[in-house]
Design a protein around this motif. Structure first.
Motif, PDB file in Angstrom:
ATOM      1  N   LYS A   1       0.626  -1.258   0.050  1.00  0.00           N
ATOM      2  CA  LYS A   1       0.020  -0.080   0.034  1.00  0.00           C
ATOM      3  C   LYS A   1       0.735   1.238  -0.065  1.00  0.00           C
ATOM      4  O   LYS A   1       0.530   2.357  -0.093  1.00  0.00           O
ATOM      5  CB  LYS A   1      -0.874   0.053   1.375  1.00  0.00           C
ATOM      6  CG  LYS A   1      -0.346   0.048   2.494  1.00  0.00           C
ATOM      7  CD  LYS A   1      -1.180   0.000   3.688  1.00  0.00           C
ATOM      8  CE  LYS A   1      -0.697  -0.291   5.012  1.00  0.00           C
ATOM      9  NZ  LYS A   1      -1.535  -0.879   6.033  1.00  0.00           N
ATOM     10  N   TYR A   2       2.340   1.141   0.237  1.00  0.00           N
ATOM     11  CA  TYR A   2       2.989   2.366   0.210  1.00  0.00           C
ATOM     12  C   TYR A   2       3.730   2.571  -1.247  1.00  0.00           C
ATOM     13  O   TYR A   2       4.499   3.218  -1.266  1.00  0.00           O
ATOM     14  CB  TYR A   2       4.034   2.270   1.282  1.00  0.00           C
ATOM     15  CG  TYR A   2       3.463   2.079   2.690  1.00  0.00           C
ATOM     16  CD1 TYR A   2       2.838   3.376   3.407  1.00  0.00           C
ATOM     17  CD2 TYR A   2       3.562   0.935   3.484  1.00  0.00           C
ATOM     18  CE1 TYR A   2       2.181   3.164   4.391  1.00  0.00           C
ATOM     19  CE2 TYR A   2       2.730   0.779   4.574  1.00  0.00           C
ATOM     20  CZ  TYR A   2       2.153   1.981   5.186  1.00  0.00           C
ATOM     21  OH  TYR A   2       1.536   2.101   6.346  1.00  0.00           O
ATOM     22  N   LYS A   3       3.132   1.727  -1.886  1.00  0.00           N
ATOM     23  CA  LYS A   3       3.925   2.031  -3.549  1.00  0.00           C
ATOM     24  C   LYS A   3       2.794   2.636  -4.302  1.00  0.00           C
ATOM     25  O   LYS A   3       1.815   2.643  -4.123  1.00  0.00           O
ATOM     26  CB  LYS A   3       3.978   0.490  -3.999  1.00  0.00           C
ATOM     27  CG  LYS A   3       5.025  -0.178  -3.364  1.00  0.00           C
ATOM     28  CD  LYS A   3       5.316  -1.617  -3.917  1.00  0.00           C
ATOM     29  CE  LYS A   3       6.850  -1.885  -4.135  1.00  0.00           C
ATOM     30  NZ  LYS A   3       7.245  -2.831  -5.116  1.00  0.00           N
ATOM     31  N   ASP A   4       3.367   3.285  -5.259  1.00  0.00           N
ATOM     32  CA  ASP A   4       2.678   4.130  -6.377  1.00  0.00           C
ATOM     33  C   ASP A   4       2.259   3.073  -7.464  1.00  0.00           C
ATOM     34  O   ASP A   4       2.496   2.132  -7.544  1.00  0.00           O
ATOM     35  CB  ASP A   4       3.173   5.314  -6.778  1.00  0.00           C
ATOM     36  CG  ASP A   4       4.559   5.155  -7.479  1.00  0.00           C
ATOM     37  OD1 ASP A   4       4.828   3.940  -8.206  1.00  0.00           O
ATOM     38  OD2 ASP A   4       5.629   6.083  -7.574  1.00  0.00           O
ATOM     39  N   ALA A   5       1.501   3.920  -8.547  1.00  0.00           N
ATOM     40  CA  ALA A   5       0.810   3.327  -9.505  1.00  0.00           C
ATOM     41  C   ALA A   5       1.951   2.543 -10.503  1.00  0.00           C
ATOM     42  O   ALA A   5       2.146   1.557 -11.123  1.00  0.00           O
ATOM     43  CB  ALA A   5       0.085   4.128 -10.517  1.00  0.00           C
ATOM     44  N   ASN A   6       3.223   3.054 -10.202  1.00  0.00           N
ATOM     45  CA  ASN A   6       4.489   2.624 -11.217  1.00  0.00           C
ATOM     46  C   ASN A   6       5.178   1.475 -10.228  1.00  0.00           C
ATOM     47  O   ASN A   6       6.135   0.974 -10.993  1.00  0.00           O
ATOM     48  CB  ASN A   6       5.483   3.580 -11.365  1.00  0.00           C
ATOM     49  CG  ASN A   6       4.844   4.795 -12.355  1.00  0.00           C
ATOM     50  OD1 ASN A   6       4.067   4.482 -13.112  1.00  0.00           O
ATOM     51  ND2 ASN A   6       5.274   6.223 -11.905  1.00  0.00           N
ATOM     52  N   GLY A   7       4.603   1.232  -9.212  1.00  0.00           N
ATOM     53  CA  GLY A   7       5.518  -0.096  -8.462  1.00  0.00           C
ATOM     54  C   GLY A   7       6.543   0.568  -7.647  1.00  0.00           C
ATOM     55  O   GLY A   7       7.316  -0.325  -6.991  1.00  0.00           O
ATOM     56  N   SER A   8       6.693   1.798  -7.322  1.00  0.00           N
ATOM     57  CA  SER A   8       8.111   2.286  -6.562  1.00  0.00           C
ATOM     58  C   SER A   8       7.250   2.814  -5.225  1.00  0.00           C
ATOM     59  O   SER A   8       6.051   3.186  -5.087  1.00  0.00           O
ATOM     60  CB  SER A   8       8.429   3.542  -7.433  1.00  0.00           C
ATOM     61  OG  SER A   8       9.033   3.183  -8.449  1.00  0.00           O
ATOM     62  N   PHE A   9       8.188   2.817  -4.284  1.00  0.00           N
ATOM     63  CA  PHE A   9       7.665   3.180  -2.904  1.00  0.00           C
ATOM     64  C   PHE A   9       7.473   5.020  -3.196  1.00  0.00           C
ATOM     65  O   PHE A   9       8.129   5.464  -3.903  1.00  0.00           O
ATOM     66  CB  PHE A   9       8.686   3.140  -1.778  1.00  0.00           C
ATOM     67  CG  PHE A   9       8.584   1.680  -1.218  1.00  0.00           C
ATOM     68  CD1 PHE A   9       7.796   1.386  -0.287  1.00  0.00           C
ATOM     69  CD2 PHE A   9       9.597   0.780  -1.679  1.00  0.00           C
ATOM     70  CE1 PHE A   9       7.672   0.163   0.076  1.00  0.00           C
ATOM     71  CE2 PHE A   9       9.648  -0.536  -1.461  1.00  0.00           C
ATOM     72  CZ  PHE A   9       8.652  -0.916  -0.445  1.00  0.00           C
ATOM     73  N   LYS A  10       6.408   5.340  -2.684  1.00  0.00           N
ATOM     74  CA  LYS A  10       5.757   6.558  -2.580  1.00  0.00           C
ATOM     75  C   LYS A  10       6.849   7.581  -1.984  1.00  0.00           C
ATOM     76  O   LYS A  10       7.325   7.388  -0.975  1.00  0.00           O
ATOM     77  CB  LYS A  10       4.559   6.920  -2.002  1.00  0.00           C
ATOM     78  CG  LYS A  10       3.565   6.191  -2.625  1.00  0.00           C
ATOM     79  CD  LYS A  10       2.045   6.143  -1.769  1.00  0.00           C
ATOM     80  CE  LYS A  10       1.191   5.077  -2.324  1.00  0.00           C
ATOM     81  NZ  LYS A  10      -0.083   5.306  -1.344  1.00  0.00           N
ATOM     82  N   GLU A  11       7.153   8.694  -2.903  1.00  0.00           N
ATOM     83  CA  GLU A  11       7.942   9.816  -2.382  1.00  0.00           C
ATOM     84  C   GLU A  11       7.504  10.411  -0.844  1.00  0.00           C
ATOM     85  O   GLU A  11       8.493  10.921  -0.377  1.00  0.00           O
ATOM     86  CB  GLU A  11       8.085  11.060  -3.225  1.00  0.00           C
ATOM     87  CG  GLU A  11       9.066  10.244  -4.620  1.00  0.00           C
ATOM     88  CD  GLU A  11      10.342   9.837  -4.315  1.00  0.00           C
ATOM     89  OE1 GLU A  11      11.083  10.821  -3.648  1.00  0.00           O
ATOM     90  OE2 GLU A  11      10.755   9.080  -4.656  1.00  0.00           O
ATOM     91  N   SER A  12       6.309  10.429  -0.853  1.00  0.00           N
ATOM     92  CA  SER A  12       5.619  10.894   0.612  1.00  0.00           C
ATOM     93  C   SER A  12       6.002  10.427   1.775  1.00  0.00           C
ATOM     94  O   SER A  12       6.176  10.836   2.663  1.00  0.00           O
ATOM     95  CB  SER A  12       4.239  10.975   0.329  1.00  0.00           C
ATOM     96  OG  SER A  12       3.675   9.531   0.427  1.00  0.00           O
ATOM     97  N   LEU A  13       6.848   9.165   1.689  1.00  0.00           N
ATOM     98  CA  LEU A  13       7.079   8.373   2.676  1.00  0.00           C
ATOM     99  C   LEU A  13       8.478   8.994   3.254  1.00  0.00           C
ATOM    100  O   LEU A  13       9.001   8.755   4.470  1.00  0.00           O
ATOM    101  CB  LEU A  13       7.442   6.930   2.299  1.00  0.00           C
ATOM    102  CG  LEU A  13       6.252   6.010   1.995  1.00  0.00           C
ATOM    103  CD1 LEU A  13       7.053   4.655   1.586  1.00  0.00           C
ATOM    104  CD2 LEU A  13       5.428   5.928   3.078  1.00  0.00           C
ATOM    105  N   LEU A  14       9.233   9.621   2.649  1.00  0.00           N
ATOM    106  CA  LEU A  14      10.490  10.429   3.092  1.00  0.00           C
ATOM    107  C   LEU A  14       9.956  11.644   4.026  1.00  0.00           C
ATOM    108  O   LEU A  14      11.084  11.690   4.867  1.00  0.00           O
ATOM    109  CB  LEU A  14      11.110  11.236   1.730  1.00  0.00           C
ATOM    110  CG  LEU A  14      11.387  10.286   0.606  1.00  0.00           C
ATOM    111  CD1 LEU A  14      11.944  11.252  -0.698  1.00  0.00           C
ATOM    112  CD2 LEU A  14      12.482   9.330   1.094  1.00  0.00           C
ATOM    113  N   ASP A  15       8.781  11.915   4.170  1.00  0.00           N
ATOM    114  CA  ASP A  15       8.460  12.816   5.248  1.00  0.00           C
ATOM    115  C   ASP A  15       8.097  12.037   6.651  1.00  0.00           C
ATOM    116  O   ASP A  15       7.813  12.595   7.537  1.00  0.00           O
ATOM    117  CB  ASP A  15       7.135  13.732   4.968  1.00  0.00           C
ATOM    118  CG  ASP A  15       7.300  14.470   3.604  1.00  0.00           C
ATOM    119  OD1 ASP A  15       8.830  15.004   3.468  1.00  0.00           O
ATOM    120  OD2 ASP A  15       6.315  14.775   2.943  1.00  0.00           O
TER     121      ASP A  15
END
Length: 87
Positions: free
Chosen positions: A40-54
């Motif tokens: 659930k922390y991955k985006d539509a492209n299958g990468s971890f979401k950048e928002s997790l950096l916060d």
């Protein structure tokens, strides 16, 4: 199983924070489960979401939790690469 209850909200769903899920992974591994909860922390492209950096607490917790990974757990290998790059 009682081990899961402290990682669930009042509706019985797993809590929605990276910190809770990273800590939950530690408990889930003891019950022979895998890292599927991190999808659930991955985006539509299958990468971890950048928002997790916060997430100042969740990101280091994820970094520690993924060290419990076993062979052929791709999502946890990806999580390790993501956290190593961004911590």
């Amino acid at each position: 199983m009682d081990i899961f209850n402290k990682y669930k909200d009042e509706n019985g769903s797993f809590k929605e924070s990276l910190l809770d899920d990273a800590c939950g992974l530690l408990a889930l591994y003891e019950a022979a489960h895998s890292g599927y909860i991190f999808n659930k922390y991955k985006d539509a492209n299958g990468s971890f979401k950048e928002s997790l950096l916060d997430d100042a607490c969740g990101l280091p917790a994820l970094y520690e939790a993924v060290h419990l990974r076993v062979w052929r757990e791709d999502i946890l290998d990806e999580a390790l690469a993501f956290t190593t790059t961004h911590l």
